[in-house]
Scaffold this active site. Sequence first.
Site, PDB file in Angstrom:
ATOM      1  N   CYS A   1      42.946  -1.977 -17.320  1.00 18.89           N
ATOM      2  CA  CYS A   1      42.681  -1.179 -16.119  1.00 18.89           C
ATOM      3  C   CYS A   1      43.758  -1.389 -15.052  1.00 18.89           C
ATOM      4  O   CYS A   1      44.014  -2.517 -14.632  1.00 18.89           O
ATOM      5  CB  CYS A   1      41.316  -1.587 -15.572  1.00 18.89           C
ATOM      6  SG  CYS A   1      40.972  -0.924 -13.939  1.00 18.89           S
TER       7      CYS A   1
ATOM      8  N   TYR B   1      29.969   1.065 -13.651  1.00 17.10           N
ATOM      9  CA  TYR B   1      30.131  -0.378 -13.862  1.00 17.10           C
ATOM     10  C   TYR B   1      31.620  -0.651 -14.053  1.00 17.10           C
ATOM     11  O   TYR B   1      32.103  -0.792 -15.186  1.00 17.10           O
ATOM     12  CB  TYR B   1      29.297  -0.811 -15.068  1.00 17.10           C
ATOM     13  CG  TYR B   1      27.854  -0.360 -14.964  1.00 17.10           C
ATOM     14  CD1 TYR B   1      26.998  -0.926 -14.010  1.00 17.10           C
ATOM     15  CD2 TYR B   1      27.355   0.644 -15.787  1.00 17.10           C
ATOM     16  CE1 TYR B   1      25.680  -0.505 -13.892  1.00 17.10           C
ATOM     17  CE2 TYR B   1      26.033   1.070 -15.676  1.00 17.10           C
ATOM     18  CZ  TYR B   1      25.204   0.497 -14.729  1.00 17.10           C
ATOM     19  OH  TYR B   1      23.903   0.920 -14.599  1.00 17.10           O
TER      20      TYR B   1
ATOM     21  N   VAL C   1      35.533  -2.352 -13.361  1.00 18.61           N
ATOM     22  CA  VAL C   1      36.345  -3.516 -13.031  1.00 18.61           C
ATOM     23  C   VAL C   1      37.424  -3.029 -12.068  1.00 18.61           C
ATOM     24  O   VAL C   1      37.789  -1.844 -12.126  1.00 18.61           O
ATOM     25  CB  VAL C   1      37.005  -4.136 -14.295  1.00 18.61           C
ATOM     26  CG1 VAL C   1      35.990  -4.844 -15.125  1.00 18.61           C
ATOM     27  CG2 VAL C   1      37.774  -3.114 -15.111  1.00 18.61           C
TER      28      VAL C   1
ATOM     29  N   SER D   1      39.543  -2.543  -5.615  1.00 19.73           N
ATOM     30  CA  SER D   1      40.803  -3.275  -5.766  1.00 19.73           C
ATOM     31  C   SER D   1      41.705  -3.210  -4.536  1.00 19.73           C
ATOM     32  O   SER D   1      42.393  -4.178  -4.219  1.00 19.73           O
ATOM     33  CB  SER D   1      41.567  -2.755  -6.987  1.00 19.73           C
ATOM     34  OG  SER D   1      41.882  -1.388  -6.824  1.00 19.73           O
TER      35      SER D   1
ATOM     36  N   TYR E   1      45.039  10.300 -13.750  1.00 21.08           N
ATOM     37  CA  TYR E   1      43.646  10.502 -14.182  1.00 21.08           C
ATOM     38  C   TYR E   1      43.229  11.953 -13.983  1.00 21.08           C
ATOM     39  O   TYR E   1      42.484  12.523 -14.788  1.00 21.08           O
ATOM     40  CB  TYR E   1      42.700   9.555 -13.426  1.00 21.08           C
ATOM     41  CG  TYR E   1      42.751   8.140 -13.961  1.00 21.08           C
ATOM     42  CD1 TYR E   1      41.859   7.720 -14.943  1.00 21.08           C
ATOM     43  CD2 TYR E   1      43.700   7.234 -13.498  1.00 21.08           C
ATOM     44  CE1 TYR E   1      41.910   6.434 -15.451  1.00 21.08           C
ATOM     45  CE2 TYR E   1      43.767   5.947 -14.005  1.00 21.08           C
ATOM     46  CZ  TYR E   1      42.873   5.549 -14.977  1.00 21.08           C
ATOM     47  OH  TYR E   1      42.929   4.276 -15.485  1.00 21.08           O
TER      48      TYR E   1
HETATM   49  N1  LIG Z   1      37.989   2.085  -7.006  1.00 23.49           N
HETATM   50  C1  LIG Z   1      38.030   1.177  -8.035  1.00 23.49           C
HETATM   51  C2  LIG Z   1      38.266   1.895  -9.348  1.00 23.49           C
HETATM   52  C3  LIG Z   1      38.129   0.980 -10.523  1.00 23.49           C
HETATM   53  C4  LIG Z   1      37.993   1.759 -11.831  1.00 23.49           C
HETATM   54  O1  LIG Z   1      37.924   2.988 -11.848  1.00 23.49           O
HETATM   55  N2  LIG Z   1      37.974   1.024 -12.960  1.00 23.49           N
HETATM   56  C5  LIG Z   1      37.787   1.654 -14.245  1.00 23.49           C
HETATM   57  C6  LIG Z   1      38.748   1.120 -15.277  1.00 23.49           C
HETATM   58  S1  LIG Z   1      40.404   1.618 -15.057  1.00 23.49           S
HETATM   59  C7  LIG Z   1      36.428   1.313 -14.782  1.00 23.49           C
HETATM   60  O2  LIG Z   1      36.042   0.169 -14.792  1.00 23.49           O
HETATM   61  N3  LIG Z   1      35.707   2.312 -15.269  1.00 23.49           N
HETATM   62  C8  LIG Z   1      34.437   2.128 -15.863  1.00 23.49           C
HETATM   63  C9  LIG Z   1      33.737   3.427 -16.054  1.00 23.49           C
HETATM   64  O3  LIG Z   1      34.303   4.467 -15.704  1.00 23.49           O
HETATM   65  O4  LIG Z   1      32.606   3.397 -16.531  1.00 23.49           O
HETATM   66  C10 LIG Z   1      39.087   0.168  -7.733  1.00 23.49           C
HETATM   67  O5  LIG Z   1      40.235   0.539  -7.438  1.00 23.49           O
HETATM   68  O6  LIG Z   1      38.796  -1.015  -7.747  1.00 23.49           O
END
Ligand SMILES: N[C@@H](CCC(=O)N[C@@H](CS)C(=O)NCC(=O)O)C(=O)O
Length: 355
Positions: A79, A157, A159, A175, A222
Amino acid sequence: MISLFHKPILVFGTKKQQLIQQVPSKHFIQMARSSLDEMSDSGAFIRTASTFRNIISRDPSSLFPAEAGRYHLYISYACPWASRCLSYLKIKGLDKVISFTSVKPKWERTKETDEHMGWIFPASNTEEPGAESDPLNGAKSIRELYELASTNYSGKYTVPVLWDKKLKTIVNNESSEIIRMFNTEFNDIAENTDLDLYPPHLQAQIDATNEWIYNGINNGVYKCGFAKKQGPYEEAVKQLYEALDKCEAILGRQRYICGSMLSEADIRLFVTLIRFDEVYVVHFKCNKKQLREYPNLFNYTKDIFQIPGMSSSVNMEHIKRHYYGSHPSINPFGIIPLGPDIDYSSPHDRERFST
Ligand SMILES: N[C@@H](CCC(=O)N[C@@H](CS)C(=O)NCC(=O)O)C(=O)O
């Protein structure tokens, strides 16, 4: 389908307010459960905001004080958002005071009782190189951590997750805020206190740069990849390449994106660039131009990769296995393209800007 939106919650308030923010509001009931659902009626990808927005402070009397050994960062190497947090742990010299664990790269069913697909911990530390089982809560999935932290959570959910071992809850899952805390709030215990990636004199410029790089590039890839209609896809590609062309021009004049010193904006840009030719060109259909066709951007990516600590935040095996393996609507057979296998530790030309 997302029908309700809310503004990001900024929590710099009282302890009581901070605790309230740990409980998601009823607005999250209709939120997407995974990024594959984040779609508007027009077929465009629209990212929802993060939920846990507490702030760790250097002030010892705060609810979440910066203490050695208290916090844990859950990531996926795949990620880009989590990887920027891991990069900060490494380059700020915080990895001895903030522990971290990576999940397995490929999304799996998180429960037998429903269809949700998400991040899973391996059953043992030998199952999957780079990934480890949850050392704190024995959780099987990132979903379980969210359920431990909040009983009525119904968002994604995601990361990264910054976990408080003491209060056994999620401090923050955004993040962009986690990296700000890592930059300043832990300086009493960081090894590399001199590195300030968000110095006061550059803050306005970094904020402005982050804005167009996030829209055009970080989130832009994305928007290209998850678009479900031709129009939004083409609009996203246009914006992406305008932003990349702009970066290329800037990096033809200076070593880093905000001038002669490394800043937060570079780390945020890097995490997308390092995935570009290996994944986004193919998987997200960002193929108007590859990173390697931009001499300044390509050399710049190598330059950042070669900063001590940075390369250990990049696990290309996890990156490729995640993207190509976790989005069946984009890549139904999960075939992982073999190329291009770029060596980012090879020489670059960016020293030409050093004095
Ligand atoms: N706004 C969040 C976005 C984090 C995010 O989108 N993480 C994705 C992985 S790249 C994730 O865990 N997605 C899980 C899902 O879509 O179910 C950040 O920047 O911390």
